[in-house]
Design a protein around this motif. Sequence first.
Motif, PDB file in Angstrom:
ATOM      1  N   GLU A  12       4.633  -2.081   1.742  1.00  0.00           N
ATOM      2  CA  GLU A  12       3.564  -2.974   2.220  1.00  0.00           C
ATOM      3  C   GLU A  12       2.398  -2.166   2.767  1.00  0.00           C
ATOM      4  N   PHE A  13       1.193  -2.595   2.435  1.00  0.00           N
ATOM      5  CA  PHE A  13       0.002  -1.960   2.989  1.00  0.00           C
ATOM      6  C   PHE A  13      -0.134  -2.340   4.461  1.00  0.00           C
ATOM      7  N   THR A  40       6.629   2.071  -3.399  1.00  0.00           N
ATOM      8  CA  THR A  40       7.899   1.336  -3.378  1.00  0.00           C
ATOM      9  C   THR A  40       9.114   2.264  -3.376  1.00  0.00           C
ATOM     10  N   SER A  41       8.957   3.508  -3.835  1.00  0.00           N
ATOM     11  CA  SER A  41      10.122   4.401  -3.873  1.00  0.00           C
ATOM     12  C   SER A  41      10.216   5.294  -2.631  1.00  0.00           C
ATOM     13  N   ASN A  42       9.224   5.203  -1.737  1.00  0.00           N
ATOM     14  CA  ASN A  42       9.262   5.947  -0.476  1.00  0.00           C
ATOM     15  C   ASN A  42       9.082   4.963   0.675  1.00  0.00           C
ATOM     16  N   LYS A  43       9.814   5.180   1.775  1.00  0.00           N
ATOM     17  CA  LYS A  43       9.748   4.227   2.894  1.00  0.00           C
ATOM     18  C   LYS A  43       8.387   4.232   3.577  1.00  0.00           C
ATOM     19  N   VAL A  44       7.830   5.433   3.796  1.00  0.00           N
ATOM     20  CA  VAL A  44       6.545   5.554   4.493  1.00  0.00           C
ATOM     21  C   VAL A  44       5.645   6.489   3.689  1.00  0.00           C
ATOM     22  N   VAL A  45       4.488   5.978   3.289  1.00  0.00           N
ATOM     23  CA  VAL A  45       3.542   6.768   2.487  1.00  0.00           C
ATOM     24  C   VAL A  45       2.166   6.706   3.139  1.00  0.00           C
ATOM     25  N   ALA A  87       0.108   1.613 -11.579  1.00  0.00           N
ATOM     26  CA  ALA A  87       1.578   1.680 -11.685  1.00  0.00           C
ATOM     27  C   ALA A  87       2.112   2.902 -10.938  1.00  0.00           C
ATOM     28  N   LYS A  88       1.389   4.003 -11.030  1.00  0.00           N
ATOM     29  CA  LYS A  88       1.784   5.241 -10.340  1.00  0.00           C
ATOM     30  C   LYS A  88       1.775   5.024  -8.819  1.00  0.00           C
ATOM     31  N   ILE A  89       0.723   4.382  -8.318  1.00  0.00           N
ATOM     32  CA  ILE A  89       0.626   4.108  -6.876  1.00  0.00           C
ATOM     33  C   ILE A  89       1.744   3.170  -6.444  1.00  0.00           C
ATOM     34  N   LYS A  90       1.965   2.110  -7.244  1.00  0.00           N
ATOM     35  CA  LYS A  90       3.008   1.146  -6.909  1.00  0.00           C
ATOM     36  C   LYS A  90       4.370   1.833  -6.838  1.00  0.00           C
ATOM     37  N   GLU A  91       4.640   2.711  -7.798  1.00  0.00           N
ATOM     38  CA  GLU A  91       5.916   3.435  -7.804  1.00  0.00           C
ATOM     39  C   GLU A  91       6.046   4.310  -6.557  1.00  0.00           C
ATOM     40  N   THR A  92       4.959   4.990  -6.169  1.00  0.00           N
ATOM     41  CA  THR A  92       4.990   5.859  -4.986  1.00  0.00           C
ATOM     42  C   THR A  92       5.273   5.053  -3.722  1.00  0.00           C
TER      43      THR A  92
END
Length: 102
Positions: free
Chosen positions: A78-79, A12-17, A5-10
């Motif tokens: 998206e990955f 989805t809440s940032n454009k480029v990770v 959930a933490k990864i998903k939030e990161t």
Amino acid sequence: MDVQAKIKETVTSNKVVLYMKGSPKFPQCGFSSVAAQILNACGAEFVAVDVLQDMEVREGIKQFANWPTIPQLYVGGEFIGGADIMRSMYQSGELQELLAKA
């Protein structure tokens, strides 16, 4: 909050990770260094997550995208891929287009 959930939030809440080993200024592996250099060459603003700081994230990110290696690039939730995929997309101009849309 569990690690997935933490990864998903990161992502989805940032454009480029970029999940990487180390930081863009002090990468801890060659592939992470290449990935950060490519994003910088594209002029991309990105959030870098150092997987060496958190073992749960380091293992969790591999499961999240079902991709065994780090670095991992996410754009718009998206990955996209790792360093080799980023390099070939950069050389073809595809990565620049993707980042411009983000």
